[in-house]
Design a protein around this motif. Sequence first.
Motif, PDB file in Angstrom:
ATOM      1  N   ALA A 107       0.832  -1.204   0.000  1.00 46.78           N
ATOM      2  CA  ALA A 107       0.000   0.000   0.000  1.00 46.78           C
ATOM      3  C   ALA A 107       0.870   1.259   0.000  1.00 46.78           C
ATOM      4  N   LEU A 108       1.937   1.263   0.794  1.00 46.31           N
ATOM      5  CA  LEU A 108       2.843   2.409   0.803  1.00 46.31           C
ATOM      6  C   LEU A 108       3.500   2.598  -0.555  1.00 46.31           C
ATOM      7  N   ASP A 109       3.913   1.496  -1.172  1.00 48.45           N
ATOM      8  CA  ASP A 109       4.538   1.575  -2.491  1.00 48.45           C
ATOM      9  C   ASP A 109       3.545   2.069  -3.540  1.00 48.45           C
ATOM     10  N   ALA A 110       2.288   1.644  -3.440  1.00 50.71           N
ATOM     11  CA  ALA A 110       1.269   2.086  -4.391  1.00 50.71           C
ATOM     12  C   ALA A 110       1.016   3.583  -4.240  1.00 50.71           C
ATOM     13  N   GLU A 111       1.006   4.069  -3.009  1.00 54.72           N
ATOM     14  CA  GLU A 111       0.813   5.501  -2.788  1.00 54.72           C
ATOM     15  C   GLU A 111       1.977   6.312  -3.352  1.00 54.72           C
ATOM     16  N   ALA A 112       3.161   5.748  -3.314  1.00 54.25           N
ATOM     17  CA  ALA A 112       4.344   6.465  -3.789  1.00 54.25           C
ATOM     18  C   ALA A 112       4.401   6.544  -5.310  1.00 54.25           C
ATOM     19  N   ARG A 113       3.780   5.579  -5.973  1.00 58.73           N
ATOM     20  CA  ARG A 113       3.781   5.593  -7.442  1.00 58.73           C
ATOM     21  C   ARG A 113       2.826   6.677  -7.930  1.00 58.73           C
ATOM     22  N   ILE A 171      -3.142   3.539  -9.916  1.00 56.63           N
ATOM     23  CA  ILE A 171      -3.293   2.783  -8.674  1.00 56.63           C
ATOM     24  C   ILE A 171      -2.769   3.606  -7.496  1.00 56.63           C
ATOM     25  N   GLY A 172      -1.622   4.257  -7.681  1.00 52.90           N
ATOM     26  CA  GLY A 172      -1.080   5.093  -6.623  1.00 52.90           C
ATOM     27  C   GLY A 172      -1.980   6.273  -6.306  1.00 52.90           C
ATOM     28  N   THR A 173      -2.571   6.857  -7.339  1.00 51.13           N
ATOM     29  CA  THR A 173      -3.491   7.964  -7.133  1.00 51.13           C
ATOM     30  C   THR A 173      -4.725   7.500  -6.381  1.00 51.13           C
ATOM     31  N   ALA A 174      -5.270   6.353  -6.761  1.00 53.29           N
ATOM     32  CA  ALA A 174      -6.456   5.819  -6.087  1.00 53.29           C
ATOM     33  C   ALA A 174      -6.141   5.464  -4.639  1.00 53.29           C
ATOM     34  N   ALA A 175      -4.961   4.915  -4.389  1.00 52.10           N
ATOM     35  CA  ALA A 175      -4.596   4.534  -3.027  1.00 52.10           C
ATOM     36  C   ALA A 175      -4.414   5.756  -2.137  1.00 52.10           C
ATOM     37  N   ALA A 176      -3.987   6.877  -2.717  1.00 47.36           N
ATOM     38  CA  ALA A 176      -3.760   8.090  -1.938  1.00 47.36           C
ATOM     39  C   ALA A 176      -5.026   8.919  -1.759  1.00 47.36           C
ATOM     40  N   THR A 177      -6.094   8.577  -2.500  1.00 46.67           N
ATOM     41  CA  THR A 177      -7.345   9.332  -2.405  1.00 46.67           C
ATOM     42  C   THR A 177      -8.070   8.955  -1.113  1.00 46.67           C
ATOM     43  N   PRO A 178      -8.407   9.965  -0.283  1.00 42.19           N
ATOM     44  CA  PRO A 178      -9.110   9.636   0.962  1.00 42.19           C
ATOM     45  C   PRO A 178     -10.543   9.176   0.680  1.00 42.19           C
ATOM     46  N   ASP A 179     -11.054   8.371   1.574  1.00 42.68           N
ATOM     47  CA  ASP A 179     -12.427   7.897   1.439  1.00 42.68           C
ATOM     48  C   ASP A 179     -13.400   9.042   1.720  1.00 42.68           C
ATOM     49  N   GLU A 180     -14.528   9.004   1.039  1.00 42.15           N
ATOM     50  CA  GLU A 180     -15.573   9.988   1.283  1.00 42.15           C
ATOM     51  C   GLU A 180     -16.548   9.444   2.308  1.00 42.15           C
TER      52      GLU A 180
END
Length: 100
Positions: free
Chosen positions: A76-82, A86-95
């Motif tokens: 998950a950390l690696d996906a956020e860093a990309r 996928i990285g953009t979606a992982a870094a998007t906060p939940d509504e």
Amino acid sequence: MPPRRGKLQVVPGEPPRPRSRRAVTVKAAADSGKRRDLLIALRARIAADIDAPNTPPRDLAALTRRLMEIVKDIEALDAEARTDDIGTAAATPDEEWAAT
């Protein structure tokens, strides 16, 4: 006996291999304040405990479960860093979502 040669050299045309990072202790990783480094150190420690022949069988299930959780956290950390989708979606906060 064949003559000794000097240091090994990279074959022309091949890129050099990256140097492997030295294992960091869990304490050193915790002191660094970097979450990913701490997770990597914990992953290595737990994996070593799982492989150790003197680890009690009753502990293997809990260690294995925790190892899998750590691997997911690292991914998950690696996906956020990309910077891909996928990285953009992982870094998007939940509504907020209201159940009806």
